[in-house]
Each structure stands twice: as structure tokens, then as C-alpha cells.
Design a protein around this motif. Sequence first.
Motif, mmCIF file in Angstrom:
data_model
loop_
_atom_site.group_PDB
_atom_site.id
_atom_site.type_symbol
_atom_site.label_atom_id
_atom_site.label_comp_id
_atom_site.label_asym_id
_atom_site.label_seq_id
_atom_site.Cartn_x
_atom_site.Cartn_y
_atom_site.Cartn_z
ATOM 1 N N PHE A 42 0.828 -1.199 0.000
ATOM 2 C CA PHE A 42 0.000 0.000 0.000
ATOM 3 C C PHE A 42 0.863 1.250 0.000
ATOM 4 O O PHE A 42 0.635 2.191 -0.767
ATOM 5 N N ARG A 43 1.895 1.270 0.855
ATOM 6 C CA ARG A 43 2.769 2.435 0.916
ATOM 7 C C ARG A 43 3.477 2.665 -0.421
ATOM 8 O O ARG A 43 3.613 3.798 -0.868
ATOM 9 N N ALA A 44 3.899 1.571 -1.058
ATOM 10 C CA ALA A 44 4.557 1.691 -2.368
ATOM 11 C C ALA A 44 3.570 2.198 -3.418
ATOM 12 O O ALA A 44 3.913 3.044 -4.247
ATOM 13 N N MET A 45 2.333 1.716 -3.390
ATOM 14 C CA MET A 45 1.320 2.127 -4.360
ATOM 15 C C MET A 45 1.029 3.627 -4.259
ATOM 16 O O MET A 45 1.009 4.339 -5.264
ATOM 17 N N VAL A 46 0.842 4.112 -3.021
ATOM 18 C CA VAL A 46 0.539 5.528 -2.832
ATOM 19 C C VAL A 46 1.742 6.384 -3.246
ATOM 20 O O VAL A 46 1.579 7.417 -3.908
ATOM 21 N N SER A 47 2.932 5.954 -2.889
ATOM 22 C CA SER A 47 4.142 6.686 -3.277
ATOM 23 C C SER A 47 4.276 6.742 -4.798
ATOM 24 O O SER A 47 4.616 7.786 -5.370
ATOM 25 N N GLN A 48 3.983 5.623 -5.453
ATOM 26 C CA GLN A 48 4.080 5.579 -6.915
ATOM 27 C C GLN A 48 3.029 6.479 -7.558
ATOM 28 O O GLN A 48 3.294 7.117 -8.576
ATOM 29 N N GLU A 49 1.848 6.552 -6.966
ATOM 30 C CA GLU A 49 0.817 7.467 -7.482
ATOM 31 C C GLU A 49 1.332 8.902 -7.478
ATOM 32 O O GLU A 49 1.124 9.641 -8.436
ATOM 33 N N TYR A 50 2.013 9.287 -6.402
ATOM 34 C CA TYR A 50 2.563 10.648 -6.338
ATOM 35 C C TYR A 50 3.628 10.832 -7.416
ATOM 36 O O TYR A 50 3.632 11.836 -8.136
ATOM 37 N N ILE A 51 4.531 9.871 -7.532
ATOM 38 C CA ILE A 51 5.621 9.962 -8.514
ATOM 39 C C ILE A 51 5.068 10.021 -9.936
ATOM 40 O O ILE A 51 5.589 10.741 -10.787
ATOM 41 N N ASP A 52 3.977 9.296 -10.173
ATOM 42 C CA ASP A 52 3.342 9.288 -11.505
ATOM 43 C C ASP A 52 2.520 10.543 -11.770
ATOM 44 O O ASP A 52 1.940 10.695 -12.842
ATOM 45 N N GLY A 53 2.418 11.436 -10.786
ATOM 46 C CA GLY A 53 1.698 12.692 -10.972
ATOM 47 C C GLY A 53 0.199 12.577 -10.841
ATOM 48 O O GLY A 53 -0.542 13.417 -11.345
ATOM 49 N N GLU A 54 -0.273 11.558 -10.141
ATOM 50 C CA GLU A 54 -1.717 11.363 -9.992
ATOM 51 C C GLU A 54 -2.326 12.233 -8.892
ATOM 52 O O GLU A 54 -3.532 12.182 -8.678
ATOM 53 N N GLY A 55 -1.507 13.008 -8.215
ATOM 54 C CA GLY A 55 -2.025 13.903 -7.194
ATOM 55 C C GLY A 55 -0.892 14.482 -6.369
ATOM 56 O O GLY A 55 0.219 13.958 -6.363
ATOM 57 N N SER A 56 -1.200 15.552 -5.666
ATOM 58 C CA SER A 56 -0.218 16.179 -4.786
ATOM 59 C C SER A 56 -0.141 15.390 -3.482
ATOM 60 O O SER A 56 -0.967 14.507 -3.219
ATOM 61 N N VAL A 57 0.827 15.720 -2.652
ATOM 62 C CA VAL A 57 0.945 15.074 -1.349
ATOM 63 C C VAL A 57 -0.332 15.294 -0.550
ATOM 64 O O VAL A 57 -0.883 14.353 0.026
ATOM 65 N N HIS A 58 -0.839 16.523 -0.553
ATOM 66 C CA HIS A 58 -2.055 16.824 0.215
ATOM 67 C C HIS A 58 -3.262 16.068 -0.333
ATOM 68 O O HIS A 58 -4.067 15.547 0.445
ATOM 69 N N PHE A 59 -3.391 16.007 -1.651
ATOM 70 C CA PHE A 59 -4.525 15.308 -2.255
ATOM 71 C C PHE A 59 -4.495 13.827 -1.889
ATOM 72 O O PHE A 59 -5.497 13.259 -1.450
ATOM 73 N N LEU A 60 -3.339 13.179 -2.071
ATOM 74 C CA LEU A 60 -3.229 11.738 -1.805
ATOM 75 C C LEU A 60 -3.356 11.435 -0.311
ATOM 76 O O LEU A 60 -3.976 10.438 0.068
ATOM 77 N N ALA A 61 -2.800 12.300 0.523
ATOM 78 C CA ALA A 61 -2.906 12.090 1.970
ATOM 79 C C ALA A 61 -4.365 12.162 2.407
ATOM 80 O O ALA A 61 -4.828 11.325 3.194
ATOM 81 N N ASP A 62 -5.100 13.142 1.878
ATOM 82 C CA ASP A 62 -6.521 13.253 2.210
ATOM 83 C C ASP A 62 -7.311 12.072 1.635
ATOM 84 O O ASP A 62 -8.203 11.530 2.291
ATOM 85 N N LYS A 63 -6.984 11.678 0.429
ATOM 86 C CA LYS A 63 -7.684 10.570 -0.238
ATOM 87 C C LYS A 63 -7.577 9.271 0.569
ATOM 88 O O LYS A 63 -8.547 8.535 0.703
ATOM 89 N N TYR A 64 -6.383 9.011 1.128
ATOM 90 C CA TYR A 64 -6.160 7.743 1.830
ATOM 91 C C TYR A 64 -6.152 7.870 3.354
ATOM 92 O O TYR A 64 -5.948 6.884 4.051
ATOM 93 N N GLY A 65 -6.354 9.085 3.868
ATOM 94 C CA GLY A 65 -6.384 9.274 5.314
ATOM 95 C C GLY A 65 -5.024 9.093 5.973
ATOM 96 O O GLY A 65 -4.907 8.493 7.037
ATOM 97 N N ILE A 66 -3.992 9.632 5.343
ATOM 98 C CA ILE A 66 -2.612 9.528 5.828
ATOM 99 C C ILE A 66 -2.139 10.932 6.183
ATOM 100 O O ILE A 66 -2.532 11.901 5.544
ATOM 101 N N GLY A 67 -1.264 11.043 7.155
ATOM 102 C CA GLY A 67 -0.675 12.336 7.489
ATOM 103 C C GLY A 67 0.236 12.816 6.366
ATOM 104 O O GLY A 67 0.902 12.016 5.704
ATOM 105 N N TYR A 68 0.277 14.122 6.162
ATOM 106 C CA TYR A 68 1.102 14.686 5.081
ATOM 107 C C TYR A 68 2.578 14.361 5.276
ATOM 108 O O TYR A 68 3.269 13.963 4.339
#
Length: 139
Positions: A10-36
Motif C-alpha cells: 500500500f505504501r509503495a502504491m501511494v508513493s508511486q501514485e505521487y511519482i506518476d503525478g496522480e495527485g499532490s501530497v495533500h490530495f493523496l494524503a486526504d484521499k487515503y487518510g494519511i498524514g502529510y
Amino acid sequence: MPRSKYSPEFRAMVSQEYIDGEGSVHFLADKYGIGYTTLRGWINEYRIHGISAFCHKTNRTYSKEFKIKCVEAVRNKEGTVDDIIARYGISSRSILRRWIMEYNANRELKDYNPKQGVYMAEARRKTTFEERKEIGVSI
């Protein structure tokens, strides 16, 4: 108790989403309920080490020399705290920050050996009502 409620995958998937440009840190953190800050740390580690950054099974040990090297890297502005923990594989920001505080306070950074520092407070002996009566303690 697991070290993290999030799987390495899961951590690798979310990190890869950021690297692939699928969202900002804030967007992805809010989407998955993770701290920034947590997500930023995952991304930094994932960029350097890949999914293996998230597959730690045991407590890590750090030598005195390693601690000094990491603290001096931060002091010499070789990177941010997040960069240094990712580069050197330190398990958390709080550990590096504690080393920096100890170093700045001129305290000795010591090697970590989990078997040396086992301390247990001696249990207080509790007496029963009858025992107190026998030894003459007023009640």
C-alpha cells in the motif's frame, strides 16, 4: 503489534501514485487518510530504496559513528531531515531529531544494544492486613 497499519504494498502504491503525478501530497494524503508528513517520508524512502524501504522485520541498530554521520549530514545541509532518514534508512524522524538534540546538548551519542539497557523497577512489596497487624503497624 505490527509496526505500521499500512502494508508495504500500500505504501509503495501511494508513493508511486505521487511519482506518476496522480495527485499532490495533500490530495493523496486526504484521499487515503494519511498524514502529510508521513506520506512525504514514504515518498522519499520509496524513491531511494523502492518497496524494500517498507519491508523491515526487526528493530534497527545504529552505531555511535552512524548517528554522528547522520547528524552532521543535517548540520552540513546535505539535505532535510526527511532526506537524511530516507538516504540512510533511519526508521523515523523522531529518532534523528533525538540524536540532533543530544548532539547539540553535547551529550554522548551511544551505540544501541537492546540487551544492555533492560531495566525493571523493583516491585513494591504489598502487605496484607494480617501481616501489618503482626508486625505492629497501626491501622
